[in-house]
Write a protein that holds these residues in place. Structure first.
Motif, PDB file in Angstrom:
ATOM      1  N   GLU A  29       0.817  -1.203   0.000  1.00 33.07           N
ATOM      2  CA  GLU A  29       0.000   0.000   0.000  1.00 33.07           C
ATOM      3  C   GLU A  29       0.858   1.264   0.000  1.00 33.07           C
ATOM      4  OE1 GLU A  29      -3.901   1.094   2.470  1.00 33.07           O
ATOM      5  OE2 GLU A  29      -2.064   1.206   3.650  1.00 33.07           O
ATOM      6  N   GLY A  30       0.613   2.127  -0.999  1.00 32.06           N
ATOM      7  CA  GLY A  30       1.267   3.421  -1.046  1.00 32.06           C
ATOM      8  C   GLY A  30       2.709   3.407  -1.468  1.00 32.06           C
ATOM      9  N   GLN A  31       3.217   2.276  -1.985  1.00 34.85           N
ATOM     10  CA  GLN A  31       4.624   2.181  -2.342  1.00 34.85           C
ATOM     11  C   GLN A  31       4.805   2.210  -3.863  1.00 34.85           C
ATOM     12  OE1 GLN A  31       6.945   2.153   0.344  1.00 34.85           O
ATOM     13  NE2 GLN A  31       4.955   2.653   1.228  1.00 34.85           N
ATOM     14  N   THR A  32       5.949   2.677  -4.303  1.00 36.94           N
ATOM     15  CA  THR A  32       6.249   2.722  -5.732  1.00 36.94           C
ATOM     16  C   THR A  32       6.784   1.386  -6.240  1.00 36.94           C
ATOM     17  OG1 THR A  32       8.467   3.571  -5.241  1.00 36.94           O
ATOM     18  CG2 THR A  32       6.722   5.186  -5.662  1.00 36.94           C
ATOM     19  N   THR A  33       7.222   0.521  -5.338  1.00 38.26           N
ATOM     20  CA  THR A  33       7.687  -0.814  -5.716  1.00 38.26           C
ATOM     21  C   THR A  33       7.114  -1.835  -4.743  1.00 38.26           C
ATOM     22  OG1 THR A  33       9.619  -2.237  -6.106  1.00 38.26           O
ATOM     23  CG2 THR A  33       9.806  -0.574  -4.378  1.00 38.26           C
ATOM     24  N   ASN A  34       6.925  -3.034  -5.220  1.00 38.64           N
ATOM     25  CA  ASN A  34       6.375  -4.112  -4.389  1.00 38.64           C
ATOM     26  C   ASN A  34       7.368  -5.240  -4.178  1.00 38.64           C
ATOM     27  OD1 ASN A  34       3.587  -2.970  -4.298  1.00 38.64           O
ATOM     28  ND2 ASN A  34       3.743  -3.276  -6.501  1.00 38.64           N
ATOM     29  N   VAL A  35       8.651  -4.944  -4.313  1.00 34.17           N
ATOM     30  CA  VAL A  35       9.689  -5.949  -4.225  1.00 34.17           C
ATOM     31  C   VAL A  35       9.918  -6.378  -2.777  1.00 34.17           C
ATOM     32  CG1 VAL A  35      11.609  -4.318  -3.986  1.00 34.17           C
ATOM     33  CG2 VAL A  35      12.006  -6.546  -5.068  1.00 34.17           C
TER      34      VAL A  35
END
Length: 601
Positions: A135-141
């Motif tokens: 949630e709310g992040q530019t990457t999901n790594v």
């Protein structure tokens, strides 16, 4: 105290400890000092046809420990000795002709008694894949993704994608559960994942909530609906999140405001939607140091333009509403200007020219026969914009153009009768005009118009715009609707939209006014398929009044549904859209597709 006395005391204390211990009931398997004996599990492994398979690897596994692997014998039998007590999955696997075959028996409770797992069939392994969003992040790594009870864990990539390969189907139709973990985010879980042997299953996406209370911002703004004061039904949502959308239930204020509180910093896509309007999606990023973000006002509109290469002076829809026939209006392109083209409803699949040197009269009308075979249009005598126009006919598949009447009068706005047997049109000698109907007759030499009947006479028309007809349409009930610009003539002293019966026979009292204006010249009108509703366009110089309207068949309860306006209005047969030619500055000649509100469909 002597040594013998000390030893005697110690012996007595030790005896008391033993008695207390035994008296507490801690004996046998309930004794914390008692170690349970290892278990034994045995069984048979078969192929899909129930044939025993040798050399299949069989192992017990759980998240704490695995047993030693054993192989089946020639009869497919296996036996795992000395397995530590606990709950395990039994996994059988073998590579057969470069294909991984597996089976998983879930939740075996291994203890001192021997267990038997009979006739386990191994089948091709499958794949479990899915996506996790932070949630709310530019990457999901970097999300730890665990296939629970198997000991298998993978990490998500930047897009949030994860994949478990070489996964066994579960015997007895039991399912898998996936757990998700990332520091500073809520735990996630997806349950009841049923994997069919040999298949790839794409698990539903899951979003992990950001738990860091310091990385938050408030987001607010306002949204407006074009040509509508009531904003009920507007929905504002943050895509790809579990955050509840803002839904405007009732609002008499246009624009209406929305707010999202304490959003985690990061990138979002905010979507604005309403069932009668075209949705908008806007990307945005909330950054540190921006505790309160206010977006620019958003206006939802209900119309869109076809591709810019489709510029038109006239248009008509085919019966069934699957094609558009239009007169090309591009003066800089002398090869195609004035020719008739056919295109699909989006203007993207095809754009086919069906005339050569068509010379469509600009603003003079085109109509499609009810059987879809013919198009009638006003054709200029020459390419000069001021030349007379005459009625012309062409097959909707193209070919030769047929002249229907002589060139002695100027004609405009032809419309097929619903039965296709006659055509109604306006005819003028350049000073006085009339509304007439004539029968379309097919002879050996081709189509001709015969038996012209006067509907109404003495319209003023000097061919430079005074009382110029901008639309005529023949309705199911025999009533004709028409619109015009300019003033003058008996009983027709206003600009606007009107209706009269086809058998009016020059009776002024039978003309019924649908709407009028005293402003600028821009009017058009059309029926829906059932002829129980009207759509019309108005430009009267007042921005708040200009636009496209829907009304009842008698013009009552008129509702402005768009601020865009134009000519050549056509309602699709399903009643969901209006097509017209935009007349606004900067959009001239563009073809428009307008959504009709649900309450008018």
């Amino acid at each position: 105290m002597n040594i013998e006395k000390k030893e005697s005391i110690i012996k007595v204390l030790f005896s008391l400890i033993i008695l207390v211990f035994l008296g507490s009931g801690c004996t046998g398997s309930n004794n914390p000092l008692f170690v349970a004996p290892p278990g034994i599990i045995q069984g048979t492994i078969l192929d899909a046809e129930a044939n025993p398979i040798k050399s299949v690897s069989v192992i017990l596994e759980n998240k704490l420990q695995n047993s030693a692997s054993v192989l089946t014998d020639a009869s497919g039998n296996f036996s795992i000795q000395s397995a530590e007590p606990g709950v395990y999955d039994l996994v059988a696997s073998k590579l057969i002709q470069a294909v991984s075959y597996k089976a998983r028996v879930r939740y075996l409770n291994v203890h001192e008694e021997a267990l038997t797992a009979k006739d386990i069939k191994i089948k091709p392994a499958g794949i479990i894949t899915g996506t996790v969003i932070l949630e709310g992040q530019t990457t999901n790594v970097g999300v730890s993704v665990n296939l629970e009870g198997t000991g298998k864990t993978v990490l998500s990539d930047a897009t949030g994608k994860y994949t478990f390969s070489d996964i066994a189907y579960t015997v007895g139709n039991l399912t898998y559960t996936i757990g998700f973990f990332k520091d500073n985010f809520a735990l996630g879980k997806v349950q009841d994942i049923a994997l069919v042997a040999g298949d790839t299953i794409d698990v539903e996406s899951i979003t992990l909530q950001n738990l860091n209370p310091d990385d938050r911002a408030d987001l607010s703004g306002s949204v407006r609906l074009d040509s509508r004061s009531d904003l009920s039904g507007v929905k504002v949502e943050l895509l790809g999140t579990t955050i509840n959308p803002v839904e405007i239930i009732s609002s008499s204020t246009n624009p209406a405001t929305y707010e999202f509180k304490k959003l985690p910093f990061g990138s979002y896509i905010i979507k604005f939607s309403h069932e009668d309007y075209i949705s908008q999606e806007i990307p945005l990023t909330l950054k540190t140091g921006q505790p309160n973000v206010v977006l620019n006002e958003i206006t939802l509109i209900s119309y869109s333009h076809l591709p810019v290469n489709i510029q038109a002076s006239e248009l008509t829809l085919s019966p069934g509403g699957f094609q558009i026939a239009y007169c090309k209006d591009n003066p800089s392109n002398t090869t195609h200007n004035g020719d008739i083209f056919l295109t699909d409803l989006h203007g993207t699949a095809y754009n086919q020219k069906i005339t050569f040197n068509g010379k469509c009269g600009k603003g003079r009308g085109i109509s499609w026969s009810n059987d879809g075979k013919l198009l009638v249009f006003s054709r200029r005598v020459s390419t000069s914009p001021g030349s007379f126009t005459y009625l012309a006919l062409i097959s909707s598949s193209g070919g030769d153009i047929t002249k229907l009447i002589a060139e002695t009068n100027d004609v405009s706005q032809p419309s097929f009768a619903p039965d296709g047997n006659s055509i109604v049109y306006q005819s003028s000698n350049g000073v006085v005009g009339k509304l007439v109907e004539a029968t379309l007759v097919l002879k050996k030499s081709g189509y001709v118009l015969e038996n012209e009947v006067l509907i109404f006479d003495n319209f003023l028309n000097d061919q430079v715009g005074i009382n110029q007809f901008t639309s005529i349409e023949y309705g199911l009930s025999g009533r004709i609707i028409y619109s015009k610009n300019g003033v003058g003539g008996i009983g027709v002293s206003s600009k606007g939209a009107f209706t009269l019966p086809s058998n009016a026979n020059n009776n002024t009292s039978l003309i019924f006014t649908i709407n009028t204006s005293v402003g600028l010249d821009e009017h058009a009108i059309t029926y829906n398929l059932e002829n129980d509703k009207l759509a019309f366009s108005i430009l009267d110089g007042t921005p708040s009044q200009n636009g496209i309207y829907m009304s009842n068949i008698d013009g009552t309860n008129a509702e402005r549904i768009s601020s865009a306006y134009g000519l050549s209005l056509e309602i699709t047969d399903n009643g969901k859209y209006i097509y017209f030619i935009d007349s606004r500055t900067g959009f001239e000649r563009r073809v428009v597709r307008l959504i009709i509100p649900k309450n008018w469909q």
